[in-house]
Design a protein around this motif. Structure first.
Motif, PDB file in Angstrom:
ATOM      1  N   SER A  97      -2.493  13.212 -13.956  1.00 64.40           N
ATOM      2  CA  SER A  97      -1.368  12.688 -13.173  1.00 64.40           C
ATOM      3  C   SER A  97      -1.660  11.341 -12.515  1.00 64.40           C
ATOM      4  O   SER A  97      -0.771  10.739 -11.933  1.00 64.40           O
ATOM      5  CB  SER A  97      -0.991  13.696 -12.080  1.00 64.40           C
ATOM      6  N   ASP A  98      -2.894  10.840 -12.605  1.00 64.85           N
ATOM      7  CA  ASP A  98      -3.290   9.661 -11.844  1.00 64.85           C
ATOM      8  C   ASP A  98      -2.480   8.411 -12.204  1.00 64.85           C
ATOM      9  O   ASP A  98      -1.841   7.799 -11.353  1.00 64.85           O
ATOM     10  CB  ASP A  98      -4.789   9.382 -12.026  1.00 64.85           C
ATOM     11  N   ALA A 101       1.205   8.905 -11.554  1.00 66.87           N
ATOM     12  CA  ALA A 101       1.529   8.875 -10.126  1.00 66.87           C
ATOM     13  C   ALA A 101       1.654   7.438  -9.623  1.00 66.87           C
ATOM     14  O   ALA A 101       2.543   7.125  -8.816  1.00 66.87           O
ATOM     15  CB  ALA A 101       0.453   9.610  -9.329  1.00 66.87           C
ATOM     16  N   ILE A 102       0.795   6.548 -10.107  1.00 71.59           N
ATOM     17  CA  ILE A 102       0.864   5.136  -9.704  1.00 71.59           C
ATOM     18  C   ILE A 102       2.168   4.513 -10.180  1.00 71.59           C
ATOM     19  O   ILE A 102       2.871   3.839  -9.413  1.00 71.59           O
ATOM     20  CB  ILE A 102      -0.343   4.357 -10.259  1.00 71.59           C
ATOM     21  N   GLY A 255      -3.197   8.313  -6.909  1.00 71.62           N
ATOM     22  CA  GLY A 255      -3.442   7.898  -8.289  1.00 71.62           C
ATOM     23  C   GLY A 255      -4.607   6.955  -8.405  1.00 71.62           C
ATOM     24  O   GLY A 255      -5.437   7.087  -9.308  1.00 71.62           O
TER      25      GLY A 255
END
Length: 261
Positions: A97-98, A101-102, A255
């Motif tokens: 998800s990093d 997410a950003i 993120g």
């Protein structure tokens, strides 16, 4: 001690979340992680989603009394929101998800700026009139798209979907802000339930933590719905913008931390 802390925190979370039309996951997920009550972010997401179901139920009861829920709009959003919620929860097992997410957080920064402006949708000039039928209702394709994106966001990030639905309805479709809030909370109930059940079978839902969150959020949701009738629409938009800004910064920070570490 944790039970009492989560209960009173959930009252405050439910109050704000019900006012602006979000599930409350943007507050509950970092709270659970900060307290060390869960082992992973996925567990915080799954537990948060269970409480969001009760936020939706409590808020829906309150807003239905005020006749603020646009059920036709809700039915256009709901089917794909359910599909998206399952898909988002399912994808947490396979996708990091990093980076996502950003990217999502950057998008939310833009939307938060629009909400913080406090202007009417027509003043922003961003209405997607081609996506509306002659009666002002969303076309099936547009409703499905908004519902799908909101559902995936709910299942993947544990944020309830209101972060997507409220600005999409208010800024881009011209739905009155209180109606957008009420309709969002109605739609996110079934989609959050599907996502929560999926997380439960993945072992990401802590019932013992979800209970105090649910009890507190039920009370807070009633207070939030009551408060919307006593504040201006400009204040409500700006309050949502603040919540959105917090969510965006939080997602970007998480993120970046994930990518660096």
């Amino acid at each position: 001690m944790i039970f009492i802390l989560l209960f009173f925190a959930a009252i405050a979370i439910g109050w704000v979340a019900s006012m602006v039309g979000v599930g409350g996951g943007i507050f509950m997920v970092p709270l659970l992680v900060f307290l060390g009550s869960v082992g992973t972010t996925q567990e915080a997401v799954g537990t948060s989603l269970a409480a969001i179901v009760f936020n939706s139920i409590s808020s829906t009861i309150a807003y239905s009394r005020q006749k603020k829920i646009d059920y036709k709009f809700a039915l256009a959003l709901l089917p794909m929101a359910l599909v998206g919620a399952w898909l988002g929860a399912f994808l947490t097992e396979f996708i990091s998800s990093d980076a996502l997410a950003i990217a999502f957080g950057v998008l939310l920064l833009y939307v938060s700026a629009l909400m913080l402006a406090g202007k009417e949708p027509k003043e922003l000039g961003l209405l997607l009139r081609r996506g509306l039928d002659p009666r002002g209702n969303p076309t099936p394709m547009l409703g499905a798209l908004v519902g799908l994106v909101a559902g995936v966001a709910a299942g993947f990030f544990g944020i309830g979907g209101g972060i997507v639905m409220v600005p999409a309805m208010n800024i881009f479709l011209g739905v009155e802000i209180v109606s957008a809030v009420a309709t969002s909370l109605f739609v996110m109930g079934p989609s959050s339930l599907i996502a929560a059940v999926t997380h439960y079978f993945q072992g990401n839902l802590h019932i013992d933590l979800a209970i105090p969150l649910a009890l507190g959020i039920i009370i807070g949701a009633q207070l939030g719905a009551w408060s919307t009738t006593r504040v201006s629409k400009v204040f409500l938009r700006r309050l949502f913008g603040i919540v959105l800004l917090y969510s965006a910064i939080n997602m970007i920070w998480k993120g970046v931390q994930g990518l660096v570490l």
